[in-house]
Design a protein around this motif. Structure first.
Motif, mmCIF file in Angstrom:
data_model
loop_
_atom_site.group_PDB
_atom_site.id
_atom_site.type_symbol
_atom_site.label_atom_id
_atom_site.label_comp_id
_atom_site.label_asym_id
_atom_site.label_seq_id
_atom_site.Cartn_x
_atom_site.Cartn_y
_atom_site.Cartn_z
ATOM 1 N N HIS A 161 -64.568 -38.900 80.827
ATOM 2 C CA HIS A 161 -65.928 -39.224 81.255
ATOM 3 C C HIS A 161 -66.925 -39.283 80.081
ATOM 4 O O HIS A 161 -67.743 -40.204 79.995
ATOM 5 C CB HIS A 161 -66.367 -38.163 82.271
ATOM 6 N N HIS A 165 -69.371 -42.242 78.464
ATOM 7 C CA HIS A 165 -70.820 -42.218 78.182
ATOM 8 C C HIS A 165 -71.105 -42.725 76.764
ATOM 9 O O HIS A 165 -72.085 -43.419 76.528
ATOM 10 C CB HIS A 165 -71.365 -40.795 78.320
ATOM 11 N N GLY A 206 -75.352 -33.744 82.765
ATOM 12 C CA GLY A 206 -75.530 -32.581 83.625
ATOM 13 C C GLY A 206 -74.486 -31.507 83.355
ATOM 14 O O GLY A 206 -74.701 -30.329 83.608
ATOM 15 N N ASP A 236 -82.390 -29.700 85.561
ATOM 16 C CA ASP A 236 -82.234 -29.532 87.010
ATOM 17 C C ASP A 236 -82.720 -28.154 87.464
ATOM 18 O O ASP A 236 -83.354 -28.021 88.512
ATOM 19 C CB ASP A 236 -80.760 -29.738 87.406
ATOM 20 N N GLY A 249 -84.038 -34.109 86.266
ATOM 21 C CA GLY A 249 -84.449 -34.778 85.020
ATOM 22 C C GLY A 249 -85.566 -35.795 85.188
ATOM 23 O O GLY A 249 -86.629 -35.665 84.570
ATOM 24 N N GLU A 253 -89.490 -35.454 83.916
ATOM 25 C CA GLU A 253 -90.022 -36.445 82.975
ATOM 26 C C GLU A 253 -91.327 -37.047 83.496
ATOM 27 O O GLU A 253 -92.302 -37.194 82.756
ATOM 28 C CB GLU A 253 -88.987 -37.550 82.725
ATOM 29 N N GLY A 359 -76.548 -38.756 80.984
ATOM 30 C CA GLY A 359 -77.695 -38.891 81.884
ATOM 31 C C GLY A 359 -79.038 -38.568 81.249
ATOM 32 O O GLY A 359 -80.041 -39.228 81.544
ATOM 33 N N ASN A 363 -83.945 -40.275 79.428
ATOM 34 C CA ASN A 363 -85.279 -39.709 79.176
ATOM 35 C C ASN A 363 -86.005 -40.479 78.061
ATOM 36 O O ASN A 363 -85.591 -40.461 76.905
ATOM 37 C CB ASN A 363 -85.123 -38.224 78.810
HETATM 38 O O1 KG4 Z 1 -74.324 -38.227 83.021
HETATM 39 P P1 KG4 Z 1 -74.916 -37.857 84.324
HETATM 40 O O2 KG4 Z 1 -75.369 -38.954 85.240
HETATM 41 O O3 KG4 Z 1 -73.910 -36.966 85.123
HETATM 42 C C1 KG4 Z 1 -73.095 -36.019 84.490
HETATM 43 O O4 KG4 Z 1 -72.101 -36.433 83.868
HETATM 44 O O5 KG4 Z 1 -73.488 -34.846 84.568
HETATM 45 O O6 KG4 Z 1 -76.131 -36.884 83.998
HETATM 46 C C2 KG4 Z 1 -76.894 -36.337 85.032
HETATM 47 C C3 KG4 Z 1 -77.918 -35.430 84.408
HETATM 48 C C4 KG4 Z 1 -78.691 -34.615 85.430
HETATM 49 O O7 KG4 Z 1 -78.716 -33.267 85.021
HETATM 50 C C5 KG4 Z 1 -80.073 -35.237 85.402
HETATM 51 O O8 KG4 Z 1 -81.119 -34.331 85.712
HETATM 52 C C6 KG4 Z 1 -80.170 -35.713 83.982
HETATM 53 O O9 KG4 Z 1 -78.882 -36.203 83.694
HETATM 54 N N1 KG4 Z 1 -81.160 -36.786 83.851
HETATM 55 C C7 KG4 Z 1 -82.279 -36.673 83.107
HETATM 56 C C8 KG4 Z 1 -83.007 -37.869 83.309
HETATM 57 N N2 KG4 Z 1 -82.292 -38.662 84.152
HETATM 58 C C9 KG4 Z 1 -81.162 -37.991 84.475
HETATM 59 N N3 KG4 Z 1 -82.730 -35.683 82.316
HETATM 60 C C10 KG4 Z 1 -83.904 -35.865 81.695
HETATM 61 N N4 KG4 Z 1 -84.669 -36.967 81.848
HETATM 62 C C11 KG4 Z 1 -84.251 -37.990 82.628
HETATM 63 N N5 KG4 Z 1 -85.005 -39.077 82.789
#
Ligand code: KG4
Ligand code: ZN
Length: 427
Positions: A161, A165, A206, A236, A249, A253, A359, A363
């Motif tokens: 995974h 990314h 996350g 989170d 997130g 933001e 994720g 930001n």
């Molecule tokens: O990569 P992802 O979609 O899933 C995992 O592999 O975990 O990441 C999700 C994480 C969540 O904790 C979410 O709050 C964070 O990414 N996230 C952000 C933003 N958009 C998603 N954190 C900060 N700012 C953002 N705009």
């Protein structure tokens, strides 16, 4: 070649079709996203304040075939006699498919009705996330991919995974335009030259926070990672504390835009040059739990001065201004830590490229501040960030990482491919 990417490691049922063409003399691959379909489960998990593995598995099972139809531009509602060709398959194939899907009886029936009668699509490779992630969720995608591979004799590859990314940055030139509207101009580079090695990747999601040295594709060295919470997890948890919905997130933001990032001086853990923890071994590690506690104390401090005591919805009783200031100051503390360590690693290892991944790379403040710092302190370093909708989980990233592995001569066997919770990138 055409690749189907399948991602079900967490709370998105995500499939994509990616076309790969070799371009020019350099023979470097050029990726084009033909379809990127994501069925989000946020509404299901929201009330629990986080992802519930059993529910994630159930939702993937319910949605996967429908998302597959959408990815292939097929209409799920069409009746049997509308199928292009209704065909028989051999008994041994059918038995293998039933065996692969035996844990999900309704999916076997759906597979027989909706997938087996389809004409074999023009797909050359099926790439599926095999870990890390929530095991019950991972298995649904893996078993679906195995069943497709059996049915159509299409090669299969299990993908990490986090490698996905990072690899999605191979599409980064599309971001150049998007970013240039925002604040600063990045050089207009083509994919092949943009990813000059060595590269440093800051992978923030996350579940993970890792600083990675990439000597070449598939050749990684972990420089540091979080000792406790992942960066996205910290977002989170603070969102929850402030009474904001999951995942936090994007909400933090948004709220931070109305706040002052210097209102509260929250700690920047593991940054101080002379601190004891700053040994060679962990100078690139991160820690977010102390920051989380500091924010909690500040929220308590503020609420007791307003309401005279603790409430279950602490954050909601803050004044809008204080709430926004806390969000902004927390976000700034996270960004400072991430940016400083990334720049430091890039200098130490002579990086020619810096990539953001995961994720948290959605930001905007992080993207801009890291970009500004690179421009100021590092010359001739390419900066790549994934397009907004490709920062969080998706099938495109899995298809691209799958291609890199497959092009390296790797593949998986449908008989033995399984969920693997081990991280690919470790020290
Ligand atoms: O990569 P992802 O979609 O899933 C995992 O592999 O975990 O990441 C999700 C994480 C969540 O904790 C979410 O709050 C964070 O990414 N996230 C952000 C933003 N958009 C998603 N954190 C900060 N700012 C953002 N705009
Ligand atoms: Zn992810």
């Amino acid at each position: 070649m055409l690749i189907l990417g399948i991602e079900t490691s967490c709370d998105e049922t995500a499939l994509a079709l990616v076309e790969v063409k070799k371009q020019g003399k350099s023979d470097s691959p050029n990726f084009r996203v033909l379809k990127n379909i994501i069925a989000s489960q946020i509404e299901v998990h929201k009330e629990y304040g986080g992802v519930v593995p059993g529910l994630a598995k159930r939702e993937h099972r319910r949605n996967l075939v429908k998302v597959f139809y959408k990815t292939l531009s097929l209409n799920y509602g069409m009746t049997n006699n509308q199928f292009p060709i209704s065909k028989q398959i051999s008994n041994s194939k059918l038995q293998n498919i039933e065996k692969v899907l035996e844990r999900y009886p309704e999916m076997v029936e759906e597979f027989k009705k909706k997938i087996i009668p389809l004409t074999k699509p023009n797909i050359d490779l099926i790439a599926v996330t095999h870990g890390p992630g929530l095991e019950p969720a991972l298995w649904v995608g893996i078993n679906f991919a195995r069943a497709l591979s059996v049915l159509w004799d299409i090669p299969l590859i299990g993908v990490d995974h986090m490698e996905g990314h990072i690899a999605v940055n191979l599409l980064a030139p599309q971001e150049v335009n998007e970013m240039s509207n925002v604040k600063y101009q990045m050089s207009n580079v083509d994919t092949a030259s943009a990813i000059a090695f060595p590269a440093i990747a800051l992978a923030v999601s996350g579940g993970h926070t890792q600083l990675i040295l990439i000597k070449d594709w598939l050749d990684y060295k972990l420089l540091g990672e979080t000792l406790d919470d992942a960066a996205g997890e910290a977002f989170d948890k603070i969102a929850r504390l402030l009474g904001l919905p999951f995942p936090g997130g994007p909400h933090i933001e948004k709220l931070a835009k109305d706040g002052n990032p210097n209102a509260f001086d929250f700690p920047r853990p593991l940054l101080r040059q002379n601190s004891k923890e700053q040994t060679m071994k962990n100078k690139y590690n991160f820690s977010f739990s102390g920051l989380k506690t500091a924010v909690l104390y500040e929220v308590r401090n503020q609420t007791s001065s307003i309401s005279g005591g603790l409430t279950s919805k602490l954050g909601k009783s803050l004044t809008p201004k204080v709430r926004a200031n806390i969000a902004a100051s927390f976000q700034q503390a996270v960004i400072d830590t991430l940016v400083i360590k990334t720049i430091k690693a890039a200098k130490e290892y002579g990086a020619k490229t810096i990539m953001l991944a995961g994720g948290v790379a959605a930001n905007q403040a992080l993207k801009i501040q890291l970009g500004d710092k690179i421009k100021k302190e590092l010359h001739n370093v390419n900066y790549l960030v994934p397009e907004l909708r490709l920062a969080t989980d998706n099938g495109v990233m899995i298809a691209i990482a799958g291609y890199l592995r497959y092009a390296n001569g790797e593949s998986s066997d449908w008989k033995t491919l399984e969920a693997d919770s081990n991280k690919l990138i470790t020290d």
